[in-house]
Design a protein around this motif. Structure first.
Motif, short mmCIF file in Angstrom:
data_model
loop_
_atom_site.label_atom_id
_atom_site.label_comp_id
_atom_site.label_asym_id
_atom_site.label_seq_id
_atom_site.Cartn_x
_atom_site.Cartn_y
_atom_site.Cartn_z
N ASP A 108 61.52 21.17 22.65
CA ASP A 108 61.03 20.58 21.40
C ASP A 108 59.78 21.27 20.83
N LEU A 109 59.60 22.52 21.23
CA LEU A 109 58.47 23.30 20.70
C LEU A 109 58.72 23.63 19.21
N VAL A 110 57.69 23.46 18.40
CA VAL A 110 57.83 23.73 16.96
C VAL A 110 56.69 24.63 16.50
N ASP A 111 57.00 25.62 15.68
CA ASP A 111 55.97 26.41 15.01
C ASP A 111 55.85 25.81 13.60
N ILE A 112 54.72 25.18 13.32
CA ILE A 112 54.57 24.48 12.03
C ILE A 112 54.64 25.52 10.90
N VAL A 113 55.52 25.25 9.95
CA VAL A 113 55.81 26.25 8.92
C VAL A 113 54.69 26.33 7.88
N LYS A 114 54.26 25.18 7.40
CA LYS A 114 53.29 25.19 6.29
C LYS A 114 51.92 25.69 6.75
N PRO A 115 51.12 26.22 5.83
CA PRO A 115 49.79 26.73 6.20
C PRO A 115 48.72 25.62 6.23
N ILE A 116 47.51 26.04 6.64
CA ILE A 116 46.33 25.17 6.57
C ILE A 116 45.53 25.63 5.35
N TRP A 117 45.12 24.69 4.52
CA TRP A 117 44.23 25.03 3.41
C TRP A 117 42.82 24.52 3.74
#
Ligand SMILES: Cc1cc2nc3c(=O)[nH]c(=O)nc-3n(C[C@H](O)[C@H](O)[C@H](O)COP(=O)(O)OP(=O)(O)OC[C@H]3O[C@@H](n4cnc5c(N)ncnc54)[C@H](O)[C@@H]3O)c2cc1C
Length: 279
Positions: free
Chosen positions: A14-23
């Motif tokens: 269940d590892l996920v690489d978060i797609v959206k960036p950090i602003w």
């Protein structure tokens, strides 16, 4: 090194690489795009929660949970451990203490350690200090407006909020269907000032600050919760090498964020390095 533990040795389904960036945002609440280079790096999380890595690392090890160690006693073969009520909690050749430095200090002060080493160890541990932090959870149904980012970080450290994350953007399993969860990490100066304020007043203030920052009418969350972290992040670190030179001959060592700063991967890597030194 720690990213290989996540992506290879203890890789979880269940590892996920978060797609959206950090602003980012500043004291005035002005929001803008974050650093594109930093945003290109993977942002790992787990659908089942961040402790998935620790659970993976603990598999097949003899781990006793829910045992607060109250004091240690040095003896000829190593160390005897005792729980908070003074009951024996095991005999060990070596002990690696991986708790916040303030807890480690109290533990050593309560322990039977050779006098000279005890004084020097405590002197080193006293140099570390921690900042408090209040986390506030705000649940909404329907979810808040979709944004081009999954989290905002305050870069000038002058705003009351230091970090705001859209948890449901990390993975939808983290919230009930149609719902959204914002987690606000409050700045150290705000957390200190609001530490004693009753929960309801504190949450109301945070709700208003979040709605103002986002310019979105998020005034009626359907769920709220909060957590006070007294020893959240080290303000001042202390030198592990000097400390462990004194402790290691006793079969004792110290590791954790008090020596390397408040980052999970740094604390993990430090623990591995000190454990190797002990071996
Ligand atoms: C709200 C918050 C958000 C954060 N976000 C991030 C982030 O996004 N990224 C990041 O890299 N870092 C983050 N950090 C910092 C990070 O969590 C810490 O720096 C890191 O967990 C430190 O690891 P550690 O192993 O040194 O200690 P800890 O994680 O504090 O572990 C120490 C453990 O020892 C246990 N313990 C204490 N005393 C005793 C005792 N007497 N007997 C037995 N057990 C004891 C405690 O219960 C705890 O489980 C965050 C911290 C907070 C509070």
């Amino acid at each position: 090194m720690s990213s290989k533990l996540i992506t290879e040795r203890f890789r979880a389904a269940d590892l996920v690489d978060i797609v959206k960036p950090i602003w980012i945002f500043d004291q005035q609440g002005h929001i803008q795009e974050g650093d594109p280079l930093q945003n290109m790096e993977p942002k790992w999380t787990y659908r089942s929660g961040l402790n998935a890595l620790a659970r993976g690392m603990a598999r097949s090890l003899d781990i006793r949970q829910r045992t607060r160690i109250g004091h240690l006693q040095h003896n000829i073969t190593g160390w005897s451990l005792f729980d908070g009520l003074g009951h024996p909690a095991g005999e060990f050749e070596c002990v690696l203490i991986a708790v916040p430095a303030s807890h480690a200090l109290a533990l050593i002060e309560a322990s039977l350690v050779p006098e000279v080493e005890r004084e020097s160890i405590c002197k080193h541990l006293r140099k570390a200090s921690y900042r408090p932090l209040i986390s506030v959870m705000l649940g909404y149904r329907p979810a808040p407006r979709v944004r081009p980012y999954y989290a905002l970080v305050n870069t000038d450290k002058a705003h009351a909020l230091s970090w705001l994350a859209w948890e449901h953007e990390k993975s939808p399993e983290r919230v009930p269907e149609q719902a959204g969860l914002l987690i606000a990490q409050m700045a150290p100066h705000y957390s200190r000032e609001w530490w004693q304020v009753p929960s309801n007043d504190l949450i109301s203030d945070v709700i208003k600050r979040v709605a103002t920052l986002l310019d979105e009418p998020l005034f009626s969350p359907c769920f709220t919760d909060l957590c006070h972290w007294r020893y959240a992040l080290p303000a001042e670190t202390t030198d592990a090498e000097q400390l462990n030179v004194i402790a290691l001959p006793l079969g004792l060592a110290f590791c954790g964020d008090a020596f390397v700063g408040g980052r999970i991967h740094l604390a993990l890597e430090h623990g591995i390095a000190v454990a190797r030194q002990m071996n």
